[in-house]
Design a protein around this motif. Structure first.
Motif, PDB file in Angstrom:
ATOM      1  N   LEU A   1      -6.703  -4.555   3.508  1.00 48.64           N
ATOM      2  CA  LEU A   1      -5.987  -4.959   2.295  1.00 48.64           C
ATOM      3  C   LEU A   1      -4.864  -5.950   2.585  1.00 48.64           C
ATOM      4  O   LEU A   1      -4.242  -6.474   1.665  1.00 48.64           O
ATOM      5  CB  LEU A   1      -5.424  -3.725   1.578  1.00 48.64           C
ATOM      6  CG  LEU A   1      -6.474  -2.779   0.981  1.00 48.64           C
ATOM      7  CD1 LEU A   1      -5.829  -1.479   0.515  1.00 48.64           C
ATOM      8  CD2 LEU A   1      -7.209  -3.449  -0.175  1.00 48.64           C
TER       9      LEU A   1
ATOM     10  N   ASP B   1      -2.939   6.003  -2.092  1.00 52.05           N
ATOM     11  CA  ASP B   1      -3.577   7.196  -1.540  1.00 52.05           C
ATOM     12  C   ASP B   1      -4.541   7.789  -2.571  1.00 52.05           C
ATOM     13  O   ASP B   1      -4.551   7.401  -3.742  1.00 52.05           O
ATOM     14  CB  ASP B   1      -2.519   8.227  -1.150  1.00 52.05           C
ATOM     15  CG  ASP B   1      -1.837   8.810  -2.369  1.00 52.05           C
ATOM     16  OD1 ASP B   1      -2.181   9.943  -2.741  1.00 52.05           O
ATOM     17  OD2 ASP B   1      -0.987   8.122  -2.973  1.00 52.05           O
ATOM     18  N   ASP B   2      -5.312   8.761  -2.134  1.00 48.91           N
ATOM     19  CA  ASP B   2      -6.358   9.327  -2.998  1.00 48.91           C
ATOM     20  C   ASP B   2      -5.830  10.109  -4.186  1.00 48.91           C
ATOM     21  O   ASP B   2      -6.576  10.387  -5.127  1.00 48.91           O
ATOM     22  CB  ASP B   2      -7.272  10.251  -2.171  1.00 48.91           C
ATOM     23  CG  ASP B   2      -8.188   9.476  -1.245  1.00 48.91           C
ATOM     24  OD1 ASP B   2      -8.238   8.231  -1.358  1.00 48.91           O
ATOM     25  OD2 ASP B   2      -8.845  10.106  -0.398  1.00 48.91           O
TER      26      ASP B   2
ATOM     27  N   LEU C   1      -7.205   0.815  -8.378  1.00 49.05           N
ATOM     28  CA  LEU C   1      -6.939   0.227  -7.070  1.00 49.05           C
ATOM     29  C   LEU C   1      -7.764   0.917  -5.985  1.00 49.05           C
ATOM     30  O   LEU C   1      -8.192   2.058  -6.150  1.00 49.05           O
ATOM     31  CB  LEU C   1      -5.453   0.367  -6.735  1.00 49.05           C
ATOM     32  CG  LEU C   1      -4.474  -0.432  -7.602  1.00 49.05           C
ATOM     33  CD1 LEU C   1      -3.039  -0.041  -7.260  1.00 49.05           C
ATOM     34  CD2 LEU C   1      -4.689  -1.935  -7.408  1.00 49.05           C
ATOM     35  N   PRO C   2      -7.982   0.247  -4.851  1.00 50.18           N
ATOM     36  CA  PRO C   2      -8.631   0.920  -3.725  1.00 50.18           C
ATOM     37  C   PRO C   2      -7.834   2.148  -3.296  1.00 50.18           C
ATOM     38  O   PRO C   2      -6.603   2.092  -3.188  1.00 50.18           O
ATOM     39  CB  PRO C   2      -8.616  -0.152  -2.627  1.00 50.18           C
ATOM     40  CG  PRO C   2      -8.527  -1.452  -3.359  1.00 50.18           C
ATOM     41  CD  PRO C   2      -7.690  -1.175  -4.581  1.00 50.18           C
ATOM     42  N   HIS C   3      -8.518   3.258  -3.072  1.00 48.45           N
ATOM     43  CA  HIS C   3      -7.879   4.477  -2.603  1.00 48.45           C
ATOM     44  C   HIS C   3      -8.211   4.645  -1.126  1.00 48.45           C
ATOM     45  O   HIS C   3      -9.370   4.530  -0.723  1.00 48.45           O
ATOM     46  CB  HIS C   3      -8.349   5.673  -3.434  1.00 48.45           C
ATOM     47  CG  HIS C   3      -7.717   5.721  -4.795  1.00 48.45           C
ATOM     48  ND1 HIS C   3      -7.931   4.750  -5.752  1.00 48.45           N
ATOM     49  CD2 HIS C   3      -6.858   6.609  -5.364  1.00 48.45           C
ATOM     50  CE1 HIS C   3      -7.236   5.047  -6.840  1.00 48.45           C
ATOM     51  NE2 HIS C   3      -6.575   6.173  -6.625  1.00 48.45           N
ATOM     52  N   VAL C   4      -7.178   4.926  -0.328  1.00 47.61           N
ATOM     53  CA  VAL C   4      -7.324   4.803   1.131  1.00 47.61           C
ATOM     54  C   VAL C   4      -7.039   6.104   1.883  1.00 47.61           C
ATOM     55  O   VAL C   4      -6.655   6.079   3.048  1.00 47.61           O
ATOM     56  CB  VAL C   4      -6.423   3.667   1.668  1.00 47.61           C
ATOM     57  CG1 VAL C   4      -6.882   2.321   1.127  1.00 47.61           C
ATOM     58  CG2 VAL C   4      -4.956   3.916   1.294  1.00 47.61           C
TER      59      VAL C   4
ATOM     60  N   VAL D   1       0.865  -1.177   0.000  1.00 41.80           N
ATOM     61  CA  VAL D   1       0.000   0.000   0.000  1.00 41.80           C
ATOM     62  C   VAL D   1       0.901   1.226   0.000  1.00 41.80           C
ATOM     63  O   VAL D   1       1.829   1.323   0.808  1.00 41.80           O
ATOM     64  CB  VAL D   1      -0.935   0.032   1.232  1.00 41.80           C
ATOM     65  CG1 VAL D   1      -1.645   1.383   1.334  1.00 41.80           C
ATOM     66  CG2 VAL D   1      -1.969  -1.083   1.139  1.00 41.80           C
TER      67      VAL D   1
ATOM     68  N   SER E   1      -9.366   0.590   6.195  1.00 41.96           N
ATOM     69  CA  SER E   1      -9.280   0.159   4.800  1.00 41.96           C
ATOM     70  C   SER E   1      -7.895  -0.385   4.479  1.00 41.96           C
ATOM     71  O   SER E   1      -7.762  -1.370   3.736  1.00 41.96           O
ATOM     72  CB  SER E   1      -9.610   1.329   3.872  1.00 41.96           C
ATOM     73  OG  SER E   1     -10.931   1.783   4.077  1.00 41.96           O
ATOM     74  N   ILE E   2      -6.874   0.247   5.032  1.00 43.35           N
ATOM     75  CA  ILE E   2      -5.500  -0.221   4.796  1.00 43.35           C
ATOM     76  C   ILE E   2      -5.302  -1.598   5.402  1.00 43.35           C
ATOM     77  O   ILE E   2      -4.779  -2.513   4.749  1.00 43.35           O
ATOM     78  CB  ILE E   2      -4.482   0.791   5.375  1.00 43.35           C
ATOM     79  CG1 ILE E   2      -4.582   2.134   4.641  1.00 43.35           C
ATOM     80  CG2 ILE E   2      -3.060   0.230   5.282  1.00 43.35           C
ATOM     81  CD1 ILE E   2      -3.789   3.245   5.285  1.00 43.35           C
TER      82      ILE E   2
ATOM     83  N   THR F   1       4.167   5.723  -5.050  1.00 38.30           N
ATOM     84  CA  THR F   1       3.468   4.847  -5.985  1.00 38.30           C
ATOM     85  C   THR F   1       4.240   4.776  -7.300  1.00 38.30           C
ATOM     86  O   THR F   1       4.441   3.688  -7.867  1.00 38.30           O
ATOM     87  CB  THR F   1       2.044   5.376  -6.250  1.00 38.30           C
ATOM     88  OG1 THR F   1       1.321   5.411  -5.016  1.00 38.30           O
ATOM     89  CG2 THR F   1       1.303   4.505  -7.245  1.00 38.30           C
TER      90      THR F   1
ATOM     91  N   GLY G   1      -3.260  -1.077  -2.871  1.00 38.95           N
ATOM     92  CA  GLY G   1      -3.979   0.121  -2.467  1.00 38.95           C
ATOM     93  C   GLY G   1      -3.066   1.325  -2.549  1.00 38.95           C
ATOM     94  O   GLY G   1      -1.846   1.199  -2.410  1.00 38.95           O
TER      95      GLY G   1
END
Length: 289
Positions: free
Chosen positions: A91, A62-63, A74-77, A39, A87-88, A46, A60
């Motif tokens: 994952l 960040d936004d 991907l999921p944004h956390v 994450v 949420s983190i 990233t 995952g």
């Protein structure tokens, strides 16, 4: 016999990869194996993971992470101030990459997650983070990536027309106005291209400026990583700035602004954007007055 041999070979592989690094907090973090579920809580981190060819391990982000395009799905956390811890954790990451300024660091560690705190702010930081993450991820040669960045930066500098060398520029990162000074990585880019930054490093990397400072400095070009250009002439004294009079204003798109304001592996792309701006190859705003 074969089963014991297999165990010994696997153990040898694990030992061969065992890596211990020191992050930007001074914390020592050990890895027995390359992390497989990552994450990232900073866009530049990233991008580092993806530059090192480990993008598929991200579960995952960040936004604000949006490059490369694959991470958008991907999921944004959350972000620096509002990372969504639950949420983190859900994952099940075996590594969380986070900036030192993240408010989530201590809580993530308290929950038993492996955290590596990194926050690149300069050219040297970009090289260092590449060199650190390469062995951790066990992927692409980080030194080769940095050499490629350096080579591409040199090419970009050569593409700046000689008559523009020494041009005095002002780079605005937000309409506050916060500017990029000589001591920021953007300032380093400006210097590498042979340009002159009107904002001294002594003011800090990204100082909040009084608009009168820019009036006194009277830059030849204004580069804006923000969509607020139409308001520039309304600032006290700015209507008479030579850059505005001559139409020497570059307003970068949101996607281009992301490249320019992230201290990451796209430094050379940022340099090329600046050169294209000054060569008149990007849409310039700020008509002659």
């Amino acid at each position: 016999m074969r089963s014991w041999l297999a165990v010994l070979l696997l153990a040898g592989t694990a030992c061969a990869h065992a890596v211990q690094v020191t992050d930007d907090r001074g914390a020592r973090v050990a890895f027995a194996q390359p992390p497989q579920r990552i994450v990232s809580l900073l866009p530049s981190l990233t991008e580092f993971v993806c530059a090192l060819q480990a993008c598929e391990r991200l579960v995952g982000v960040d936004d604000y992470s949006n490059h490369p395009a694959s991470v958008r799905a991907l999921p944004h956390v959350g972000g620096l101030e509002d990372a969504r811890i639950e949420s983190i954790v859900a994952l099940k990451p075996d590594l969380v990459l986070a900036p030192t300024s993240s408010r989530a660091l201590e809580r993530l560690q308290a929950l038993g997650l492996q955290v590596l705190a990194l926050e690149p702010r300069t050219f040297a930081d970009v090289q260092r983070v590449l060199a650190l993450l390469g062995p951790v991820l066990g992927t692409r040669d980080a030194a080769a990536i940095w050499r490629g960045i350096e080579q591409d930066l040199a090419v970009a500098a050569r593409e700046l027309p000689p008559h523009l060398r020494g041009t005095r520029v002002y780079f605005e990162v937000s309409s506050s106005p916060h500017a990029a000074s000589e001591s920021s990585f953007i300032g380093e880019l400006i210097a590498r291209l042979g340009l002159r930054n009107i904002v001294p490093g002594a003011l800090g990397p990204f100082p909040l400026l009084n608009p009168e400072f820019v009036v006194r400095a009277d830059p030849q070009w204004i580069l804006v990583a923000d969509d607020d250009v139409t308001r520039l002439p309304a600032r006290p004294g700015w209507a008479n700035l030579r850059a505005l009079r001559d139409g020497h204003v570059c307003v970068f798109t949101a996607a281009q602004g992301d490249v320019l304001v992230r201290a990451g592996p796209r430094l050379a792309e940022a340099a090329r954007l600046m050169v294209r701006c000054l060569r008149g190859e990007l849409a310039a705003q700020g008509p002659r007055r």
